[in-house]
Design a protein around this motif. Structure first.
Motif, PDB file in Angstrom:
ATOM      1  N   GLY A 202       0.784  -1.228   0.000  1.00  0.00           N
ATOM      2  CA  GLY A 202       0.000   0.000   0.000  1.00  0.00           C
ATOM      3  C   GLY A 202       0.812   1.271   0.000  1.00  0.00           C
ATOM      4  O   GLY A 202       0.278   2.358   0.226  1.00  0.00           O
ATOM      5  N   ARG A 203       2.119   1.163  -0.277  1.00  0.00           N
ATOM      6  CA  ARG A 203       2.979   2.350  -0.229  1.00  0.00           C
ATOM      7  C   ARG A 203       3.068   3.074  -1.563  1.00  0.00           C
ATOM      8  O   ARG A 203       3.535   4.211  -1.618  1.00  0.00           O
ATOM      9  CB  ARG A 203       4.374   1.956   0.287  1.00  0.00           C
ATOM     10  CG  ARG A 203       4.369   1.622   1.776  1.00  0.00           C
ATOM     11  CD  ARG A 203       5.732   1.171   2.261  1.00  0.00           C
ATOM     12  NE  ARG A 203       6.039  -0.185   1.826  1.00  0.00           N
ATOM     13  CZ  ARG A 203       5.628  -1.293   2.451  1.00  0.00           C
ATOM     14  NH1 ARG A 203       4.848  -1.192   3.527  1.00  0.00           N
ATOM     15  NH2 ARG A 203       5.960  -2.481   2.028  1.00  0.00           N
ATOM     16  N   VAL A 204       2.685   2.404  -2.643  1.00  0.00           N
ATOM     17  CA  VAL A 204       2.570   3.070  -3.945  1.00  0.00           C
ATOM     18  C   VAL A 204       1.218   2.706  -4.550  1.00  0.00           C
ATOM     19  O   VAL A 204       0.633   1.668  -4.219  1.00  0.00           O
ATOM     20  CB  VAL A 204       3.712   2.682  -4.915  1.00  0.00           C
ATOM     21  CG1 VAL A 204       5.022   3.296  -4.481  1.00  0.00           C
ATOM     22  CG2 VAL A 204       3.833   1.171  -5.051  1.00  0.00           C
ATOM     23  N   ASP A 205       0.722   3.564  -5.435  1.00  0.00           N
ATOM     24  CA  ASP A 205      -0.644   3.429  -5.923  1.00  0.00           C
ATOM     25  C   ASP A 205      -0.823   2.431  -7.058  1.00  0.00           C
ATOM     26  O   ASP A 205      -1.789   1.667  -7.073  1.00  0.00           O
ATOM     27  CB  ASP A 205      -1.172   4.792  -6.379  1.00  0.00           C
ATOM     28  CG  ASP A 205      -1.293   5.784  -5.240  1.00  0.00           C
ATOM     29  OD1 ASP A 205      -1.635   5.353  -4.122  1.00  0.00           O
ATOM     30  OD2 ASP A 205      -1.040   6.987  -5.472  1.00  0.00           O
ATOM     31  N   LEU A 206       0.062   2.475  -8.019  1.00  0.00           N
ATOM     32  CA  LEU A 206      -0.132   1.624  -9.185  1.00  0.00           C
ATOM     33  C   LEU A 206       1.188   1.310  -9.871  1.00  0.00           C
ATOM     34  O   LEU A 206       2.227   1.896  -9.548  1.00  0.00           O
ATOM     35  CB  LEU A 206      -1.093   2.260 -10.190  1.00  0.00           C
ATOM     36  CG  LEU A 206      -0.657   3.536 -10.908  1.00  0.00           C
ATOM     37  CD1 LEU A 206      -1.209   3.583 -12.325  1.00  0.00           C
ATOM     38  CD2 LEU A 206      -1.144   4.770 -10.142  1.00  0.00           C
ATOM     39  N   MET A 207       1.096   0.405 -10.835  1.00  0.00           N
ATOM     40  CA  MET A 207       2.300  -0.044 -11.528  1.00  0.00           C
ATOM     41  C   MET A 207       1.917  -0.607 -12.890  1.00  0.00           C
ATOM     42  O   MET A 207       0.921  -1.318 -13.033  1.00  0.00           O
ATOM     43  CB  MET A 207       2.999  -1.115 -10.683  1.00  0.00           C
ATOM     44  CG  MET A 207       4.372  -1.512 -11.161  1.00  0.00           C
ATOM     45  SD  MET A 207       5.159  -2.633  -9.955  1.00  0.00           S
ATOM     46  CE  MET A 207       6.709  -2.939 -10.815  1.00  0.00           C
TER      47      MET A 207
END
Length: 326
Positions: A202-207
């Motif tokens: 949950g530390r970055v939104d998307l990839m």
């Protein structure tokens, strides 16, 4: 007078030498390949490129009659492995299994350490694949229209992870935000693995990343697959729309994997390798194996791959003029 067999052979050899006629020998050059072949992968083991390279090596081993060994040489933004092949003897026994980064890295290096067209012989394209657009569940975005709407309502708050500056993942994200008219923050990592871990946490939104090995994460809803980046829907996820279908017309990002040899590799070795790729390209088992992981077995000729490299170099040069990769 009887002439001994040894004397007769010596006389024949002397006459041949005087006439400039080469002698046939049991030590003549063997037919390629006469020993194991090494395929260098410029990434750590376990990633999508490594997985496909090993599947390809297995197929080639069975038909070439020699072991085809995968050698992982990660580091330097693919430079370690790529330069190892560039400097290798052009005898067909050291090959490179390269990706889009093969072109991208050559453009962002200052100065460039290799020319993808001049320093390598193309053997053939092997796969193409759409990336998946994955989001963390807590973002509460379930489609591309929702992602764009969120980005426009919250400028600069969205962030996307990648395996590093200048990677195909990074540039896929940059191309998306430009086409969608939103502003996202790029978060580079030293590899796709750490980036994915932070998205799961949950530390970055998307990839924007390969769908290889992602089925368990999506099944358990640790990440959500909301779209794919190709022109058409992926065979592996036929119910998942493309980014273009989600309201970004013309968006089409399809990373590839291909086989290369050092420049000036013998024509005989290249021809043998190209025959092998053509055979593998018709293998239904290999086709299904890759499709199940979101990849298309897309074997091409050497000439087609060379043209593709030149086109990619043009398009990436244009995109990199608008992107910071330091």
């Amino acid at each position: 007078m009887r002439v001994s067999p040894i004397s007769r052979r010596l006389a024949v050899a002397a006459l041949a030498a005087l006439a400039g006629v080469p002698l046939l020998s049991s030590a003549a050059d063997p037919v390629y390949p006469a020993r194991p072949v090494t395929v260098v992968v410029a990434y750590a083991p376990g990633g999508a490129t490594d997985i496909v390279a090993r599947a390809l090596a297995q197929e080639m081993t069975s038909s070439l009659g020699q072991s085809v060994i995968v050698d992982n040489k990660a580091g330097g933004g693919t430079a370690v492995g790529t330069l190892a092949v560039k400097r290798a003897s052009p005898d067909g026994y050291t090959l490179l299994f390269g990706t889009n980064a093969f072109v991208i890295s050559s453009l962002i290096q200052k100065p460039s350490q290799w020319d993808p067209v001049k320093d390598f012989e193309p053997v053939g394209l092997v796969t193409t694949q759409a990336l998946g657009v994955f989001v963390r569940p807590g973002l509460k975005v379930r489609s591309i229209p929702e992602l764009i709407a969120y980005g426009k309502a919250n400028p600069g708050k969205l962030n996307f992870a990648s395996s590093g500056n200048g990677s195909a993942q990074h540039l896929a994200g940059e191309a998306f935000q430009q086409a969608a008219g939103i502003n996202m923050v790029h978060v580079p990592y030293k590899g796709a693995g750490p980036a994915l871990q932070d998205m799961v946490g949950g530390r970055v939104d998307l990839m924007f990343t390969s769908m290889v090995g992602m089925s368990e994460l999506t099944k358990d809803q640790k990440v959500l697959l909301i779209a794919t980046t190709g022109k058409n829907r992926s065979f592996a996820t036929p119910n998942v729309p493309t980014v273009a279908e989600g309201g970004v017309p013309g968006y089409n990002v399809q990373p590839w994997q291909a086989l290369f040899a050092p420049a000036k590799t013998s024509a005989a070795a290249l021809e043998r390798l190209q025959r092998e790729l053509a055979r593998i390209g018709k293998d239904e088992g290999m086709t299904k194996r890759l499709r199940d992981q979101g990849m298309e077995l897309t074997v091409s000729t050497a000439a087609d791959l060379r043209n593709h490299l030149q086109q990619e170099r043009t398009s990436y040069t244009k995109l990199l003029q608008t992107v910071t990769v330091d």
